[in-house]
Design an enzyme around this catalytic site. Structure first.
Site, PDB file in Angstrom:
ATOM      1  N   LYS A 126       0.831  -1.203   0.000  1.00  0.00           N
ATOM      2  CA  LYS A 126       0.000   0.000   0.000  1.00  0.00           C
ATOM      3  C   LYS A 126       0.868   1.255   0.000  1.00  0.00           C
ATOM      4  CE  LYS A 126      -1.892   1.781   3.705  1.00  0.00           C
ATOM      5  NZ  LYS A 126      -2.737   2.031   4.898  1.00  0.00           N
ATOM      6  N   ASP A 144      -6.325   0.581   0.626  1.00  0.00           N
ATOM      7  CA  ASP A 144      -6.491   0.983   2.012  1.00  0.00           C
ATOM      8  C   ASP A 144      -7.850   0.499   2.505  1.00  0.00           C
ATOM      9  OD1 ASP A 144      -8.274   2.617   0.726  1.00  0.00           O
ATOM     10  OD2 ASP A 144      -7.315   4.499   1.294  1.00  0.00           O
TER      11      ASP A 144
END
Length: 215
Positions: A126, A144
């Site tokens: 991420k 996310d």
């Protein structure tokens, strides 16, 4: 009847068209001026709101202005500086280790590829995809909490594992939209698709959402 990949791609394109009208070229909601600042801010954002991180980094980035500053930081002092972001002990340890490696292995420069980014302490896919996309223009899917929840509600994935979600979204979202789409999901999640009280009755993409309520 199960939706095939082609139909799913068509639906995503319509959703993207609406997102573009509402949110335009959505940007990262973390405040930063340099690649290093985005890298640190993204690490601090784990299990913390972007709004809180922006409050903390306003002073943090005045105190620590370089990779060297973070690499040579006093651990206990850095912990206190970032305490309100949560999990501050682990975050402080990782930030120092991350910056030490950037100095020793990458001449003080943030790596510009996924493989090297993932060797840095505290950096997962991420964080790596966000930095690579927003700093180096390398397309990546940033998974996310918003992307996880909303992509499942939209039927774009049936997975909870971030990497599997990343792969699923890569199949249906055009590559040139990867980074922007994830930023748009964040804004959409805050404005309409709120976790505990989704506004399905006024949602601009409700017609394309199989999970819409009351419609």
């Amino acid at each position: 009847m199960r939706e095939n990949l082609s139909k799913k791609r068509e639906r995503v394109l319509k959703i993207i068209g609406i997102f573009d009208e509402i949110y335009g070229g959505a940007d990262c909601s973390l405040d930063f001026r340099t690649p290093l600042e985005l890298l640190i801010a993204t690490q601090l954002a784990a299990q913390c709101t972007d709004a809180r991180v922006n409050i903390v980094t306003k002073d943090l980035f005045k105190k620590y202005t370089s990779v060297e500053d973070f690499a040579n930081a006093n651990l206990l002092e850095l912990e206190q500086d970032i305490k309100s972001t949560g999990f501050y002990r682990n975050k402080a340890k990782n930030i120092i280790a991350c910056c030490k490696r950037i100095l020793s292995e990458y001449n003080g420069e943030i790596p510009n590829n996924l493989e090297d980014m993932l060797t840095l302490a505290g950096v997962g896919r991420k964080t790596a995809n966000l930095v690579l996309g927003d700093i180096f223009g390398i397309p990546g899917i940033v998974v996310d909490t918003h992307a996880t929840r909303i992509s499942n509600l939209l039927g774009l994935t049936a997975n909870k594992d971030p990497y599997k979600i990343e792969l699923d979204l890569q199949k249906v979202v055009p590559k040139e939209n990867w980074g922007k789409f994830c930023h748009q999901l964040v804004l959409f999640g805050r404005e309409y698709c709120i976790a505990r009280r989704p506004k399905c009755d006024i949602c601009p993409i409700a017609i394309y959402c199989p999970s819409r309520q009351g419609l």
